[in-house]
Write a protein that holds these residues in place. Structure first.
Motif, PDB file in Angstrom:
ATOM      1  N   GLY A 183      -9.813   2.937 -43.569  1.00  0.00           N
ATOM      2  CA  GLY A 183     -10.900   2.220 -42.916  1.00  0.00           C
ATOM      3  C   GLY A 183     -12.089   2.051 -43.827  1.00  0.00           C
ATOM      4  N   LEU A 184     -13.281   2.148 -43.245  1.00  0.00           N
ATOM      5  CA  LEU A 184     -14.528   1.925 -43.995  1.00  0.00           C
ATOM      6  C   LEU A 184     -15.256   3.248 -44.195  1.00  0.00           C
ATOM      7  CD1 LEU A 184     -15.872  -1.230 -42.079  1.00  0.00           C
ATOM      8  CD2 LEU A 184     -14.693  -1.178 -44.304  1.00  0.00           C
ATOM      9  N   PRO A 185     -16.091   3.326 -45.230  1.00  0.00           N
ATOM     10  CA  PRO A 185     -16.907   4.529 -45.394  1.00  0.00           C
ATOM     11  C   PRO A 185     -17.882   4.664 -44.233  1.00  0.00           C
ATOM     12  CG  PRO A 185     -16.972   3.145 -47.370  1.00  0.00           C
ATOM     13  CD  PRO A 185     -16.312   2.336 -46.296  1.00  0.00           C
ATOM     14  N   LEU A 186     -18.171   5.871 -43.811  1.00  0.00           N
ATOM     15  CA  LEU A 186     -19.174   6.072 -42.769  1.00  0.00           C
ATOM     16  C   LEU A 186     -20.551   5.692 -43.330  1.00  0.00           C
ATOM     17  CD1 LEU A 186     -17.966   9.412 -41.157  1.00  0.00           C
ATOM     18  CD2 LEU A 186     -17.997   7.135 -40.108  1.00  0.00           C
ATOM     19  N   PRO A 187     -21.507   5.420 -42.453  1.00  0.00           N
ATOM     20  CA  PRO A 187     -22.852   5.088 -42.922  1.00  0.00           C
ATOM     21  C   PRO A 187     -23.371   6.163 -43.880  1.00  0.00           C
ATOM     22  CG  PRO A 187     -22.684   4.759 -40.557  1.00  0.00           C
ATOM     23  CD  PRO A 187     -21.392   5.357 -40.996  1.00  0.00           C
ATOM     24  N   GLY A 188     -23.942   5.735 -44.989  1.00  0.00           N
ATOM     25  CA  GLY A 188     -24.491   6.691 -45.955  1.00  0.00           C
ATOM     26  C   GLY A 188     -23.478   7.256 -46.921  1.00  0.00           C
ATOM     27  N   VAL A 189     -22.208   6.878 -46.775  1.00  0.00           N
ATOM     28  CA  VAL A 189     -21.166   7.392 -47.668  1.00  0.00           C
ATOM     29  C   VAL A 189     -20.930   6.356 -48.775  1.00  0.00           C
ATOM     30  CG1 VAL A 189     -18.713   7.981 -47.838  1.00  0.00           C
ATOM     31  CG2 VAL A 189     -20.090   8.828 -45.920  1.00  0.00           C
ATOM     32  N   ALA A 190     -21.238   6.760 -50.017  1.00  0.00           N
ATOM     33  CA  ALA A 190     -21.221   5.814 -51.140  1.00  0.00           C
ATOM     34  C   ALA A 190     -19.904   5.903 -51.904  1.00  0.00           C
ATOM     35  CB  ALA A 190     -22.402   6.102 -52.064  1.00  0.00           C
ATOM     36  N   VAL A 191     -18.873   5.271 -51.356  1.00  0.00           N
ATOM     37  CA  VAL A 191     -17.554   5.305 -51.993  1.00  0.00           C
ATOM     38  C   VAL A 191     -17.526   4.344 -53.179  1.00  0.00           C
ATOM     39  CG1 VAL A 191     -15.086   4.801 -51.675  1.00  0.00           C
ATOM     40  CG2 VAL A 191     -16.407   5.866 -49.825  1.00  0.00           C
ATOM     41  N   THR A 192     -16.943   4.796 -54.293  1.00  0.00           N
ATOM     42  CA  THR A 192     -16.675   3.880 -55.400  1.00  0.00           C
ATOM     43  C   THR A 192     -15.229   4.072 -55.842  1.00  0.00           C
ATOM     44  OG1 THR A 192     -17.298   5.457 -57.110  1.00  0.00           O
ATOM     45  CG2 THR A 192     -19.042   4.007 -56.301  1.00  0.00           C
ATOM     46  N   LEU A 193     -14.662   3.009 -56.399  1.00  0.00           N
ATOM     47  CA  LEU A 193     -13.366   3.119 -57.057  1.00  0.00           C
ATOM     48  C   LEU A 193     -13.642   2.980 -58.547  1.00  0.00           C
ATOM     49  CD1 LEU A 193     -11.069   0.875 -54.831  1.00  0.00           C
ATOM     50  CD2 LEU A 193     -11.371   3.352 -54.759  1.00  0.00           C
ATOM     51  N   THR A 194     -13.068   3.884 -59.318  1.00  0.00           N
ATOM     52  CA  THR A 194     -13.383   3.912 -60.733  1.00  0.00           C
ATOM     53  C   THR A 194     -12.100   3.736 -61.536  1.00  0.00           C
ATOM     54  OG1 THR A 194     -15.147   5.418 -60.173  1.00  0.00           O
ATOM     55  CG2 THR A 194     -14.555   5.316 -62.479  1.00  0.00           C
ATOM     56  N   ASP A 195     -12.193   2.979 -62.632  1.00  0.00           N
ATOM     57  CA  ASP A 195     -10.991   2.804 -63.455  1.00  0.00           C
ATOM     58  C   ASP A 195     -10.884   3.939 -64.487  1.00  0.00           C
ATOM     59  OD1 ASP A 195     -12.665   2.252 -65.577  1.00  0.00           O
ATOM     60  OD2 ASP A 195     -12.405   0.077 -65.460  1.00  0.00           O
ATOM     61  N   ALA A 196      -9.821   3.890 -65.279  1.00  0.00           N
ATOM     62  CA  ALA A 196      -9.549   4.990 -66.204  1.00  0.00           C
ATOM     63  C   ALA A 196     -10.686   5.188 -67.218  1.00  0.00           C
ATOM     64  CB  ALA A 196      -8.232   4.732 -66.928  1.00  0.00           C
ATOM     65  N   LYS A 197     -11.474   4.127 -67.439  1.00  0.00           N
ATOM     66  CA  LYS A 197     -12.578   4.251 -68.405  1.00  0.00           C
ATOM     67  C   LYS A 197     -13.881   4.710 -67.748  1.00  0.00           C
ATOM     68  CE  LYS A 197     -10.896   0.647 -71.520  1.00  0.00           C
ATOM     69  NZ  LYS A 197     -10.446  -0.550 -70.761  1.00  0.00           N
ATOM     70  N   GLY A 198     -13.812   4.990 -66.471  1.00  0.00           N
ATOM     71  CA  GLY A 198     -15.018   5.450 -65.788  1.00  0.00           C
ATOM     72  C   GLY A 198     -15.900   4.324 -65.278  1.00  0.00           C
ATOM     73  N   GLN A 199     -15.398   3.086 -65.306  1.00  0.00           N
ATOM     74  CA  GLN A 199     -16.179   1.950 -64.805  1.00  0.00           C
ATOM     75  C   GLN A 199     -15.899   1.722 -63.326  1.00  0.00           C
ATOM     76  OE1 GLN A 199     -18.352   0.087 -66.781  1.00  0.00           O
ATOM     77  NE2 GLN A 199     -17.911   1.761 -68.199  1.00  0.00           N
ATOM     78  N   ASP A 200     -16.931   1.436 -62.564  1.00  0.00           N
ATOM     79  CA  ASP A 200     -16.736   1.131 -61.147  1.00  0.00           C
ATOM     80  C   ASP A 200     -16.064  -0.226 -60.982  1.00  0.00           C
ATOM     81  OD1 ASP A 200     -17.886   3.489 -60.564  1.00  0.00           O
ATOM     82  OD2 ASP A 200     -19.744   2.680 -59.725  1.00  0.00           O
ATOM     83  N   ILE A 201     -15.117  -0.274 -60.026  1.00  0.00           N
ATOM     84  CA  ILE A 201     -14.411  -1.525 -59.747  1.00  0.00           C
ATOM     85  C   ILE A 201     -15.091  -2.187 -58.551  1.00  0.00           C
ATOM     86  CG2 ILE A 201     -12.194  -2.466 -58.935  1.00  0.00           C
ATOM     87  CD1 ILE A 201     -10.928   0.093 -60.263  1.00  0.00           C
ATOM     88  N   GLU A 202     -15.442  -3.449 -58.719  1.00  0.00           N
ATOM     89  CA  GLU A 202     -16.067  -4.178 -57.602  1.00  0.00           C
ATOM     90  C   GLU A 202     -14.993  -4.953 -56.841  1.00  0.00           C
ATOM     91  OE1 GLU A 202     -19.270  -3.796 -57.010  1.00  0.00           O
ATOM     92  OE2 GLU A 202     -19.633  -2.666 -58.861  1.00  0.00           O
ATOM     93  N   GLY A 203     -15.244  -5.232 -55.575  1.00  0.00           N
ATOM     94  CA  GLY A 203     -14.338  -6.078 -54.792  1.00  0.00           C
ATOM     95  C   GLY A 203     -12.961  -5.458 -54.609  1.00  0.00           C
ATOM     96  N   GLU A 204     -11.959  -6.337 -54.495  1.00  0.00           N
ATOM     97  CA  GLU A 204     -10.599  -5.838 -54.302  1.00  0.00           C
ATOM     98  C   GLU A 204     -10.131  -5.092 -55.537  1.00  0.00           C
ATOM     99  OE1 GLU A 204      -7.349  -8.308 -52.434  1.00  0.00           O
ATOM    100  OE2 GLU A 204      -8.988  -9.767 -52.544  1.00  0.00           O
ATOM    101  N   GLY A 205      -9.357  -4.032 -55.351  1.00  0.00           N
ATOM    102  CA  GLY A 205      -8.838  -3.328 -56.521  1.00  0.00           C
ATOM    103  C   GLY A 205      -8.404  -1.921 -56.189  1.00  0.00           C
ATOM    104  N   GLU A 206      -7.864  -1.274 -57.207  1.00  0.00           N
ATOM    105  CA  GLU A 206      -7.355   0.081 -57.004  1.00  0.00           C
ATOM    106  C   GLU A 206      -7.918   0.991 -58.087  1.00  0.00           C
ATOM    107  OE1 GLU A 206      -3.223   0.162 -56.021  1.00  0.00           O
ATOM    108  OE2 GLU A 206      -3.020   2.261 -56.628  1.00  0.00           O
ATOM    109  N   GLY A 207      -8.244   2.225 -57.727  1.00  0.00           N
ATOM    110  CA  GLY A 207      -8.797   3.131 -58.723  1.00  0.00           C
ATOM    111  C   GLY A 207      -8.939   4.541 -58.188  1.00  0.00           C
ATOM    112  N   LEU A 208      -9.713   5.341 -58.927  1.00  0.00           N
ATOM    113  CA  LEU A 208      -9.951   6.722 -58.523  1.00  0.00           C
ATOM    114  C   LEU A 208     -11.033   6.728 -57.447  1.00  0.00           C
ATOM    115  CD1 LEU A 208     -10.090   8.300 -62.102  1.00  0.00           C
ATOM    116  CD2 LEU A 208      -8.119   8.142 -60.552  1.00  0.00           C
ATOM    117  N   LEU A 209     -10.769   7.473 -56.387  1.00  0.00           N
ATOM    118  CA  LEU A 209     -11.692   7.498 -55.252  1.00  0.00           C
ATOM    119  C   LEU A 209     -12.821   8.490 -55.532  1.00  0.00           C
ATOM    120  CD1 LEU A 209     -12.506   6.767 -52.411  1.00  0.00           C
ATOM    121  CD2 LEU A 209     -10.655   8.148 -51.545  1.00  0.00           C
TER     122      LEU A 209
END
Ligand code: WTA
Length: 639
Positions: free
Chosen positions: A431-457
């Motif tokens: 689902g979606l992050p709860l209010p105030g929960v700052a989820v990011t997906l990060t790639d192997a180089k440590g860069q945040d992935i924007e939009g659709e994509g797959e990465g480290l939670l």
């Protein structure tokens, strides 16, 4: 893959949810201070977060606030709803049932708190709780909270060695255990296992007293001067006990969980932030009301049991159901009967339980009423769209929202989820992050992935429920969680974000295996196997399993080929960790695939064990590339 919202809806989120998200974004400090008003404070906090994910790492919430967790769960409800049911205990045998009002629960907690104080337990001391699903388990946790003692709840399935390790690490001064626990037709010798554990601790044991709850009334050996009858001791005390006023950042409890390396980690949860998170999430995720009968089926020895059997529903003034037994014992559909008999309105369970129920004849669930249910939830492992839909249709009768909640021992409470009445569910997605929960997906180089994509939670900011540290090892805390994606908390999970912003959890990316929702570190298994002197080395990996989600498979290299007894490996795991961690399958092999620098290539072992032999990748970097073909052959032979 199901991409449409289910059931169909134009707007997946409510105005209320949207408003909360915006307020939390605009001014997090103000938002979380407002959420703190859910609790009763002795001293109101003037600050929300003083957390920092850089440098030494600090997790700090409401640090100038003062409160007591047990008062929040009991005293304020005793004032205006003393006769409402706080806890319904249902035994696994018919006729074993008890309804405990808020007034009565308060009294029982106070009596035990007085016993603990009389035994010399002080603020900050650790108390180990080793009980099955009986009311005394909840009472013990709250009694500790009342006097500022830090509870350490230990799973009934741990072996004596597993218990000893945690008793020593936590330095528990008092243990509360059962004489014998029931588990379906089986009897679990809690007290004698605990005796053995304390003996194993030897001179390192800090345990002064053991309180024994008579769960079955069995005759168990009692050590004079150390062991005491719970019943006799509480009978000596009055039903009132002044609560210790705690700082918000004082630990409420320690809870051990498995990681990818070494011994279990004792996560330290705070009093104020944790309780705000328990209250906030229980209300928002489940749309919970004080009139609900809330049944979270988790054992209290896991974080799910801490937050949604005990603290969340009680801090919000609801009624909790504590059920002693198994889903399908003595007959299939036993849990559905428990729902009907107790008019359960919120039912929160695991995908493993749902998968097992799906295998039964549909008439089992269809022959029950289940009309009291209002909201359904799952946690602990990914749930397939098929299982989600079955749960929605058969248990919820197409009328109850299903929330698939992603979170962890470390997060204290739910983080990513649908919310009953507020965020529509999508089968298979958390689902979606709860209010105030700052989820990011990060790639192997440590860069945040924007939009659709797959990465480290990862999480880019702290939230009130976050564990503050690891018991007596802040450096390990920092290294474990804050170095993979610097400046972020890394969960150990991978995830995918779809076009609508929903998160799909893909599972652990580290060496943790999730067997029926039990988090098992492969290193713990390998350490236990190493105790067997006939073994040179071993490697444990997880493979997909229809019923358990994942199963544990161990590759073992014996010292002498030929007469190696693989059952000895099971014994070593049962003794070192516990029966629940005994592997599904053991493969006896001459060697393991290793890199030239000697590192075991687990990725290959996982593929070989799962018979997933396409795309084995480049084998030329292995010290001995031929071992792969040999292992494939041996695994096929041993299946
Ligand atoms: C997994 C249990 C997919 C995940 C609350 C996480 C999940 C680990 C979900 C934490 C979910 C938990 N969907 N996976 N809804 N919930 N997990 O600490 O891998 O016992 O990291 O906490 O369980 O397990 P823990």
């Amino acid at each position: 893959m199901v991409d449409a919202f289910f059931p169909a809806t134009d707007n997946p989120v409510s105005d209320r949810y949207q408003d909360l998200v915006q307020r939390a974004q605009r001014d997090p400090e103000e938002f979380w201070l407002a959420q703190a008003q859910r609790l009763a404070w002795h001293t109101q906090p003037m600050h929300a977060s003083r957390s920092d994910f850089t440098g030494d790492v600090r997790v700090s919430w409401y640090e100038d606030g003062r409160l007591n967790a047990a008062e929040n769960c009991l005293d304020r409800h005793v004032l205006y709803q003393p006769d409402n049911a706080a806890l319904i205990w249902q035994g696994q045998e018919d006729g074993h049932r008890e309804v405990i009002s808020y007034r009565e629960l308060h009294a029982r907690v106070c009596r035990l708190a007085n016993v603990l104080r009389r035994l010399g337990v002080k603020k900050g001391d650790r108390v180990a709780i080793h009980l099955p699903m009986v009311a005394e388990g909840v009472i013990s946790m709250l009694a500790c909270a009342r006097i500022g003692a830090v509870h350490v709840v230990l799973f009934g399935g741990f072996s004596a060695e597993g218990l000893a390790e945690r008793l020593t690490d936590s330095g528990a001064v008092v243990v509360i255990t059962a004489d014998v626990a029931r588990r379906g037709p089986k009897k679990i010798p809690s007290k004698t296992t605990m005796d053995e554990a304390i003996k194993l601790c030897g001179a390192q044991s800090a345990v002064r007293n053991v309180l024994v709850v008579p769960v079955t009334g069995a005759d168990v050996p009692m050590q004079k001067g150390r062991d005491l009858s719970y019943t006799a001791e509480v009978a000596l005390e009055i039903p009132d006990c002044p609560a210790e006023v705690m700082n918000a950042c004082d630990p409420l409890f320690l809870l051990y969980t498995s990681g990818s390396t070494g011994r279990p980690k004792g996560l330290v949860h705070s009093t104020g932030g944790y309780l705000v998170w328990a209250s906030f999430t229980q209300e928002l995720v489940f749309d919970a009301k004080p009139t609900d009968v809330f049944w979270c089926t988790a054992d209290t020895s896991w974080i799910t049991g801490h937050t949604y059997v005990v603290y969340g529903p009680l801090v919000n003034g609801g009624t909790i159901l504590v059920y002693e037994g198994l889903p399908s014992w003595p007959q299939p559909g036993r849990w559905w009967d428990v729902i009907d008999q107790n008019q359960v309105s919120v039912f929160y369970t695991s995908p493993t339980v749902i998968r097992a129920a799906m295998r039964e004849d549909d008439s089992v669930v269809q022959s029950r009423s289940l009309s009291s249910l209002r909201v359904l939830g799952t946690v602990g492992e990914p749930i397939s769209p098929e299982a989600w839909k079955w749960f929605y249709a058969e248990v919820g009768r197409n009328a109850c929202p299903v929330v698939d909640t992603w979170w962890q021992t470390e997060t204290g409470g739910v983080m990513i989820t649908a919310c009953a009445q507020n965020v529509a569910g999508k089968p298979g997605a958390a689902g979606l992050p709860l209010p105030g929960v700052a989820v990011t997906l990060t790639d192997a180089k440590g860069q945040d992935i924007e939009g659709e994509g797959e990465g480290l939670l990862c999480l880019a900011q702290s939230w009130p429920g976050q564990a503050m540290t690891l018991w007596q090892d802040h450096e390990r805390f920092r290294k474990t969680y804050f170095t993979t994606c610097p400046g972020h908390y890394f969960s150990g999970d991978g995830a995918r974000r779809d076009a609508t912003g929903y998160y799909w959890i893909t599972g652990r990316v580290d060496d943790v295996v999730n067997v029926s929702g039990h988090r098992i570190g492969t290193a713990e298994i390998e350490d236990a196997v190493a105790e067997d002197h006939a073994v040179v080395e071993s490697a444990a990996v997880g493979v997909p399993h229809d019923l358990k989600g994942q199963a544990l498979v161990v590759f073992v290299v014996p010292k002498a080929e030929g007469a190696f007894d693989a059952t000895a490996v099971n014994k070593a795991v049962a003794a070192g960790v516990g029966r629940y961690a005994v592997p599904e399958k053991i493969y006896v092999v001459p060697d393991l695939p290793k890199t030239r620098s000697g590192k075991i290539v687990r990725r290959l072992l996982r593929k070989i064990a799962a018979n997933d032999l396409d795309n084995m990748g480049d084998l030329s970097t292995l010290a001995d590339p031929d071992i792969v073909a040999e292992l494939i052959k041996l695994v096929a032979q041993q299946n």
